[in-house]
Every structure is written in C-alpha cells, then in structure tokens.
Motif scaffolding. Structure first.
Motif, short mmCIF file in Angstrom:
data_model
loop_
_atom_site.label_atom_id
_atom_site.label_comp_id
_atom_site.label_asym_id
_atom_site.label_seq_id
_atom_site.Cartn_x
_atom_site.Cartn_y
_atom_site.Cartn_z
N UNK A 1 29.85 11.78 -24.86
CA UNK A 1 30.83 11.71 -25.94
C UNK A 1 30.86 10.31 -26.56
N UNK A 2 30.80 9.30 -25.72
CA UNK A 2 30.79 7.92 -26.22
C UNK A 2 29.51 7.63 -27.02
N UNK A 3 28.39 8.15 -26.53
CA UNK A 3 27.14 7.96 -27.28
C UNK A 3 27.18 8.71 -28.61
N UNK A 4 27.86 9.84 -28.64
CA UNK A 4 28.00 10.57 -29.91
C UNK A 4 28.83 9.75 -30.89
N UNK A 5 29.88 9.08 -30.38
CA UNK A 5 30.67 8.20 -31.23
C UNK A 5 29.85 7.00 -31.69
N UNK A 6 29.01 6.48 -30.80
CA UNK A 6 28.06 5.40 -31.14
C UNK A 6 27.14 5.85 -32.26
N UNK A 7 26.63 7.06 -32.14
CA UNK A 7 25.77 7.66 -33.14
C UNK A 7 26.49 7.79 -34.50
N UNK A 8 27.72 8.34 -34.46
CA UNK A 8 28.46 8.55 -35.71
C UNK A 8 28.82 7.25 -36.41
N UNK A 9 29.31 6.27 -35.65
CA UNK A 9 29.67 5.00 -36.28
C UNK A 9 28.43 4.24 -36.75
N UNK A 10 27.32 4.44 -36.06
CA UNK A 10 26.07 3.81 -36.50
C UNK A 10 25.66 4.32 -37.87
N UNK A 11 25.77 5.63 -38.07
CA UNK A 11 25.44 6.20 -39.38
C UNK A 11 26.38 5.68 -40.46
N UNK A 12 27.68 5.58 -40.11
CA UNK A 12 28.65 5.08 -41.08
C UNK A 12 28.44 3.61 -41.41
N UNK A 13 27.86 2.87 -40.46
CA UNK A 13 27.65 1.43 -40.66
C UNK A 13 26.42 1.11 -41.50
N UNK A 14 25.55 2.09 -41.71
CA UNK A 14 24.32 1.83 -42.46
C UNK A 14 24.63 1.48 -43.92
N UNK A 15 23.87 0.58 -44.54
CA UNK A 15 22.82 -0.25 -43.94
C UNK A 15 23.42 -1.41 -43.13
N UNK A 16 22.86 -1.68 -42.00
CA UNK A 16 23.41 -2.71 -41.12
C UNK A 16 22.83 -4.06 -41.50
N UNK A 17 23.60 -4.81 -42.25
CA UNK A 17 23.14 -6.12 -42.71
C UNK A 17 24.18 -7.22 -42.49
N UNK A 18 25.31 -6.85 -41.86
CA UNK A 18 26.37 -7.83 -41.61
C UNK A 18 26.87 -7.64 -40.19
N UNK A 19 26.57 -8.60 -39.31
CA UNK A 19 26.93 -8.48 -37.90
C UNK A 19 28.43 -8.51 -37.67
N UNK A 20 29.20 -8.98 -38.64
CA UNK A 20 30.65 -9.05 -38.48
C UNK A 20 31.39 -7.91 -39.17
N UNK A 21 30.64 -6.95 -39.72
CA UNK A 21 31.26 -5.79 -40.34
C UNK A 21 32.07 -5.00 -39.31
N UNK A 22 33.24 -4.51 -39.73
CA UNK A 22 34.10 -3.77 -38.81
C UNK A 22 33.41 -2.57 -38.19
N UNK A 23 32.67 -1.80 -38.98
CA UNK A 23 32.01 -0.61 -38.47
C UNK A 23 30.86 -0.97 -37.54
N UNK A 24 30.17 -2.07 -37.84
CA UNK A 24 29.10 -2.53 -36.95
C UNK A 24 29.69 -2.95 -35.61
N UNK A 25 30.81 -3.66 -35.64
CA UNK A 25 31.47 -4.09 -34.41
C UNK A 25 31.92 -2.88 -33.59
N UNK A 26 32.51 -1.89 -34.25
CA UNK A 26 32.95 -0.68 -33.56
C UNK A 26 31.77 0.07 -32.95
N UNK A 27 30.69 0.14 -33.70
CA UNK A 27 29.47 0.79 -33.22
C UNK A 27 28.98 0.12 -31.93
N UNK A 28 28.89 -1.20 -31.95
CA UNK A 28 28.44 -1.92 -30.77
C UNK A 28 29.36 -1.75 -29.58
N UNK A 29 30.67 -1.77 -29.84
CA UNK A 29 31.66 -1.58 -28.78
C UNK A 29 31.49 -0.22 -28.12
#
Length: 226
Positions: free
Chosen positions: A92-120
C-alpha cells in the motif's frame, strides 16, 4: 513462493532502492546510512536534495514503528498472518509512492512538496521491510542492505579455503554461503532492474514490486502456512 520469500524481498529492496535513487536526486529508500553520507556531501556543497534526505530518516522510523504496531495487533493470528499484513502494508505504501511519483513529474525540484511526499512514502515503505525480520523474531539474512552479506560471503569463502567443506561445520557454512550469494544476486538483479525500469517506465516500474508483495501476502499461502 514461500520458500523463495527472502530472495524475492532482496530483489524488491534492490529494485525500489535503485529506482528511488535514480528518480529522487540520489535518495536511498531502503536504508538510511547512504542518506547520511549524501547529507554530509550536500552540506559541503556537493549534490542537492538535503531536505529530502533529512525527511527520509523520520519516514523510515515511521515505517519501522508501523510494522511493529501491525505485528502486535496481529500477534494472536500467528507469524504467517503478521508477515502477510506487513507485505500488504508495504504494498500500500509503495502504491502511494507510485501515485505521488506520477503526480510529481517532471521531477526537477528536490524541494517540491510532492517530491518530498513521494520520497517520504518510499522510505516509509522500505522501513516496513527492514523491520519485518525483527518483528517476526526469526533469524535470517538481511535482504535490504548487502554490506553484512558481502562480509559473511568473504568470511565463509576464507573458512572453506582454510578448512575445506568436510569439517564439522562445513555443510552449515556451505548452506549459508549459498543463501547469502542468492540474496546478494537477487538484490543486484533488482538494482539493475529498478534503474532500467525508471529509465523506460518512470514510476510505473513500481507496479512490479507491488505485485510481488501482493503475491507474497496471497491469502491461500497464508492459510497453508498457518
């Protein structure tokens, strides 16, 4: 699949850790030691994403803690059900990782809120896997970090070269060596697969480890093991 569970988990760890590393500015999701090294490098002005790596530490702790809580809740059901619950929670957590990763694209800002949530979420998921052998209180090989396994392989090879395989402990050493080599090979294959998956499939590559975790938690397998 039960007899190959540890091998599958080693593959998942290598796969997710490398996919996260490639996707999220060098973030290690499966263990925190590498992130401490990267934080040190970034403080010295090399690299980027220090906040992302700092947040990975408490996220990893949350994953470990949640695994412990789940194990205590499921204790009366037995180890097979605890293991299944942990696999499902990690999936379930990996599925959330997957979903937030898609929402964070394109990943070009390491401090973006969605990128941070994805990594968490990725670090939390792998914290659950790290905690699994501890909460189940079963001996076994580490399947998320290979440093100890490499050390054991070298020690066993030296022991076999020195005393051969026919001494009293020879069969035990050989069995351990085979298991350790298998885990390390699975982790390495997973690492290569995770990198290639992100390059070609982006976060859709996470569908594979999610599916594998669901197979490990499949109810009929639990019923047979109970």
């Amino acid at each position: 699949m039960k007899e190959h569970e540890e091998t599958v988990l080693a593959l998942i760890a290598g796969y997710v850790d490398t996919l996260g590393f490639v996707a999220l500015f060098g973030l290690f999701t499966a263990h925190v030691t590498g992130n401490f090294v990267l934080i040190g490098a970034e403080v010295a002005g090399v690299g980027q994403g220090v906040l992302l790596k700092l947040l990975a530490f408490p996220a990893f702790i949350v994953g470990v803690g949640s695994a412990s809580v789940a194990a205590k809740i499921m204790k009366a059901r037995g180890d097979a059900y605890i293991a299944a619950a942990l696999h499902l929670w990690q999936a379930l957590l990996l599925f959330a990782f997957f979903g937030t990763g898609l929402l964070a694209l394109p990943i070009d800002d390491a401090s973006s809120g969605m990128v941070l949530l994805c990594g968490v979420l990725g670090a939390t998921a792998m914290g659950v896997q790290n905690a699994r052998p501890k909460v189940l209180q079963k001996p076994g090989l580490p399947n998320t970090v290979m440093t100890g396994n490499v050390t054991q392989i070298v020690l066993d090879l030296v022991d076999l070269a020195h005393r051969g395989s026919h001494h009293a402990e020879g069969p035990q050493v050989l069995a351990r060596l085979r298991a350790t080599l298998t885990a390390m090979l699975a982790f390495a294959i997973g690492a290569v697969g995770g990198a290639l998956a992100f390059v070609h499939l982006s976060f859709y590559g996470l569908i594979l480890p999610i599916a594998l975790l669901l197979l490990l938690a499949w109810p009929p397998r639990v019923a047979r093991a109970a």
